[in-house]
Scaffold this motif. Sequence first.
Motif, mmCIF file in Angstrom:
data_model
loop_
_atom_site.group_PDB
_atom_site.id
_atom_site.type_symbol
_atom_site.label_atom_id
_atom_site.label_comp_id
_atom_site.label_asym_id
_atom_site.label_seq_id
_atom_site.Cartn_x
_atom_site.Cartn_y
_atom_site.Cartn_z
ATOM 1 N N SER A 35 -14.754 1.757 2.118
ATOM 2 C CA SER A 35 -13.915 0.772 2.795
ATOM 3 C C SER A 35 -13.753 -0.493 1.959
ATOM 4 O O SER A 35 -12.638 -1.031 1.826
ATOM 5 N N VAL A 36 -14.853 -0.962 1.367
ATOM 6 C CA VAL A 36 -14.785 -2.190 0.560
ATOM 7 C C VAL A 36 -13.913 -1.984 -0.680
ATOM 8 O O VAL A 36 -13.050 -2.821 -1.025
ATOM 9 N N LEU A 37 -14.114 -0.858 -1.365
ATOM 10 C CA LEU A 37 -13.313 -0.602 -2.574
ATOM 11 C C LEU A 37 -11.838 -0.397 -2.235
ATOM 12 O O LEU A 37 -10.949 -0.844 -2.969
ATOM 13 N N THR A 38 -11.548 0.272 -1.117
ATOM 14 C CA THR A 38 -10.155 0.461 -0.700
ATOM 15 C C THR A 38 -9.506 -0.876 -0.361
ATOM 16 O O THR A 38 -8.338 -1.123 -0.700
ATOM 17 N N ASP A 39 -10.257 -1.747 0.312
ATOM 18 C CA ASP A 39 -9.733 -3.080 0.625
ATOM 19 C C ASP A 39 -9.430 -3.851 -0.653
ATOM 20 O O ASP A 39 -8.442 -4.619 -0.719
ATOM 21 N N GLN A 40 -10.282 -3.680 -1.659
ATOM 22 C CA GLN A 40 -10.048 -4.373 -2.917
ATOM 23 C C GLN A 40 -8.767 -3.855 -3.598
ATOM 24 O O GLN A 40 -7.955 -4.642 -4.122
ATOM 25 N N VAL A 41 -8.563 -2.530 -3.588
ATOM 26 C CA VAL A 41 -7.337 -1.962 -4.153
ATOM 27 C C VAL A 41 -6.115 -2.436 -3.371
ATOM 28 O O VAL A 41 -5.059 -2.744 -3.940
ATOM 29 N N CYS A 42 -6.254 -2.523 -2.037
ATOM 30 C CA CYS A 42 -5.166 -3.026 -1.203
ATOM 31 C C CYS A 42 -4.803 -4.466 -1.581
ATOM 32 O O CYS A 42 -3.621 -4.832 -1.674
ATOM 33 N N GLN A 43 -5.846 -5.275 -1.779
ATOM 34 C CA GLN A 43 -5.597 -6.665 -2.155
ATOM 35 C C GLN A 43 -4.892 -6.753 -3.504
ATOM 36 O O GLN A 43 -3.977 -7.572 -3.699
ATOM 37 N N ASP A 44 -5.304 -5.874 -4.425
ATOM 38 C CA ASP A 44 -4.621 -5.863 -5.732
ATOM 39 C C ASP A 44 -3.156 -5.479 -5.569
ATOM 40 O O ASP A 44 -2.261 -6.075 -6.235
ATOM 41 N N ALA A 45 -2.890 -4.493 -4.701
ATOM 42 C CA ALA A 45 -1.505 -4.091 -4.472
ATOM 43 C C ALA A 45 -0.704 -5.219 -3.835
ATOM 44 O O ALA A 45 0.477 -5.459 -4.192
ATOM 45 N N ARG A 46 -1.281 -5.935 -2.920
ATOM 46 C CA ARG A 46 -0.581 -7.037 -2.259
ATOM 47 C C ARG A 46 -0.320 -8.174 -3.246
ATOM 48 O O ARG A 46 0.753 -8.788 -3.235
ATOM 49 N N ASP A 47 -1.314 -8.457 -4.086
ATOM 50 C CA ASP A 47 -1.091 -9.498 -5.099
ATOM 51 C C ASP A 47 0.037 -9.098 -6.050
ATOM 52 O O ASP A 47 0.892 -9.934 -6.441
ATOM 53 N N ARG A 48 0.078 -7.842 -6.435
ATOM 54 C CA ARG A 48 1.107 -7.370 -7.363
ATOM 55 C C ARG A 48 2.471 -7.398 -6.718
ATOM 56 O O ARG A 48 3.465 -7.825 -7.343
ATOM 57 N N VAL A 49 2.561 -6.979 -5.448
ATOM 58 C CA VAL A 49 3.869 -6.961 -4.793
ATOM 59 C C VAL A 49 4.361 -8.370 -4.528
ATOM 60 O O VAL A 49 5.575 -8.642 -4.551
ATOM 61 N N THR A 50 3.453 -9.310 -4.291
ATOM 62 C CA THR A 50 3.862 -10.705 -4.132
ATOM 63 C C THR A 50 4.429 -11.239 -5.449
ATOM 64 O O THR A 50 5.412 -11.993 -5.459
ATOM 65 N N GLN A 51 3.768 -10.873 -6.528
ATOM 66 C CA GLN A 51 4.241 -11.289 -7.838
ATOM 67 C C GLN A 51 5.635 -10.720 -8.134
ATOM 68 O O GLN A 51 6.524 -11.412 -8.653
ATOM 69 N N LEU A 52 5.874 -9.453 -7.814
ATOM 70 C CA LEU A 52 7.138 -8.812 -8.121
ATOM 71 C C LEU A 52 8.264 -9.257 -7.190
ATOM 72 O O LEU A 52 9.441 -9.090 -7.523
ATOM 73 N N SER A 53 7.928 -9.766 -6.015
ATOM 74 C CA SER A 53 8.990 -10.154 -5.070
ATOM 75 C C SER A 53 9.832 -11.314 -5.591
ATOM 76 O O SER A 53 10.940 -11.543 -5.094
ATOM 77 N N SER A 54 9.327 -12.039 -6.543
ATOM 78 C CA SER A 54 10.066 -13.181 -7.093
ATOM 79 C C SER A 54 10.853 -12.830 -8.362
ATOM 80 O O SER A 54 11.509 -13.680 -8.952
ATOM 81 N N VAL A 55 10.744 -11.576 -8.800
ATOM 82 C CA VAL A 55 11.462 -11.150 -10.011
ATOM 83 C C VAL A 55 12.934 -10.892 -9.678
ATOM 84 O O VAL A 55 13.239 -10.266 -8.654
ATOM 85 N N THR A 56 13.848 -11.360 -10.522
ATOM 86 C CA THR A 56 15.293 -11.181 -10.319
ATOM 87 C C THR A 56 15.915 -10.612 -11.584
ATOM 88 O O THR A 56 15.297 -10.594 -12.652
ATOM 89 N N GLY A 57 17.126 -10.221 -11.432
ATOM 90 C CA GLY A 57 17.880 -9.745 -12.608
ATOM 91 C C GLY A 57 17.437 -8.369 -13.042
ATOM 92 O O GLY A 57 16.999 -7.544 -12.250
ATOM 93 N N THR A 58 17.548 -8.200 -14.328
ATOM 94 C CA THR A 58 17.265 -6.889 -14.905
ATOM 95 C C THR A 58 15.873 -6.796 -15.476
ATOM 96 O O THR A 58 15.540 -5.852 -16.193
ATOM 97 N N ASP A 59 15.007 -7.770 -15.169
ATOM 98 C CA ASP A 59 13.640 -7.761 -15.712
ATOM 99 C C ASP A 59 12.645 -7.048 -14.806
ATOM 100 O O ASP A 59 11.428 -7.254 -14.900
ATOM 101 N N ARG A 60 13.146 -6.259 -13.887
ATOM 102 C CA ARG A 60 12.264 -5.590 -12.956
ATOM 103 C C ARG A 60 11.488 -4.493 -13.679
ATOM 104 O O ARG A 60 12.063 -3.600 -14.292
ATOM 105 N N PRO A 61 10.135 -4.523 -13.581
ATOM 106 C CA PRO A 61 9.332 -3.470 -14.204
ATOM 107 C C PRO A 61 9.434 -2.173 -13.400
ATOM 108 O O PRO A 61 9.770 -2.170 -12.220
ATOM 109 N N GLN A 62 9.121 -1.078 -14.068
ATOM 110 C CA GLN A 62 9.166 0.217 -13.431
ATOM 111 C C GLN A 62 7.752 0.800 -13.337
ATOM 112 O O GLN A 62 6.765 0.222 -13.807
ATOM 113 N N SER A 63 7.642 1.966 -12.698
ATOM 114 C CA SER A 63 6.340 2.609 -12.466
ATOM 115 C C SER A 63 5.678 2.992 -13.778
ATOM 116 O O SER A 63 6.360 3.335 -14.763
#
Length: 439
Positions: A35-63
């Motif tokens: 549970s603790v490790l999954t929560d940590q991965v979740c937090q990393d995903a949320r931090d990353r998606v927050t970072q990407l939500s401000s990206v505009t134009g054609t600089d969007r990274p891919q998988s």
Amino acid sequence: MGGRAMRLRVTLTAVLVLGVALVAGALVLVALLGSVLTDQVCQDARDRVTQLSSVTGTDRPQSTSSELIQWTAVPGGGETLASPPTNGCVSVEPPGYPEDFVFAAAPLATGGDVIVGKPLVDVLDSTRFVRRVLVVGVPLMMLIVGGVTWVVTGRILAPVTAIRREVDEITASELHRRVPAVRTDEIGRLGRTMNRMLDRLQRAQESRQRFVSDASHELRSPIAAIRQHAEVARAHPGRTTVTELATTVLDEDVRMQGLVDDLLLLARSDEDHTEPPNTPVDLDDLVLAEAQRLRLATSLTIDTAGVSGGQVRGDEAALSRMIHNLADNAARHARSRVAFTLTESAGTVVLAISDDGPGIPPADRSHVFDRFVRLNPSRSRDAGGTGLGLAIVATIIERHHGTITVHTADTGGATLEAKLPPADSDSGRPRASTGPRAR
């Protein structure tokens, strides 16, 4: 064999309890770690998606191999990798991937959503490693605890085994033997308790042997007297008459019968541990009747001025025998006077019988209630009785939950004082501690 079985039971119990605790703890540990490790991965995903939500134009990274990213033009539109809740995560296995991912999503300023997925492979590897460690460690710890418990239990029970073996080898002829009791813990206290029990058994056996020896000696005397007179009469008919021989035989027979009756009474008292009857008994009537008997049988002055009412509960015949023996003892040693007193005060009925004889020295007062005791060995057997009268008194009083003590009378003689619970006391009659008692 019994000690080994107990060691086995204690060891199995300890291992079982520890095993249950360790397995439960291991399950909780693995669940919390995941549970603790999954929560940590979740937090990393949320931090990353927050970072990407401000990206505009054609600089969007891919998988990439360590991160799945999906951009949607319309919020919730089209087929997406997952549908995570707002400010939360969802764990799913996306198509084409062999492991689960944790997904988080965030809206874009230009419209649409961005979804980021983080793999749970590290979480699964970590929990899998911990499970493998626990699968090996839990049995190993149980084995270690079982071995330690087996050794420690064996050392603890070794003195008990020694005590058991020693007690098992002690017979009626070896009551002088004692069990080892050198430790200061519960085992040592058990050994000392066993030794005190053996002390009591040894004293009881010695007392019984003395009793049998004394009884045999007392019975031998009248038998020897009868035989001696009979042999003299047969060898020398002229030295005695039939009347003299019959008188001797009758006197010795009466004496022997009295001794046998006393022995049987004591034997029955030793074997009978039941309570005496709960019948009201007027001690004053018994005392006055015994005083009247002494007036008719002796020339002594019998004083009953101190006799008042006193009622107890018990065996009337036994209490009458007790008063009779006390009166005979006083009359045997009195010079001219025997006094009876009976009072009831402070929840106790007190019977005292005094004489003006030589008294009983303080050093001998603890022995007068022993069996076959004669404080004056020089007196004749006819005057001295069988040596069982006061022993019978102590036995009867003890059975009625009373006490018997010896004091110095006002006249310089002896006062034997018996205290008994009154008839109106608690019917349960708790056993009172006794003074000098027959042993």
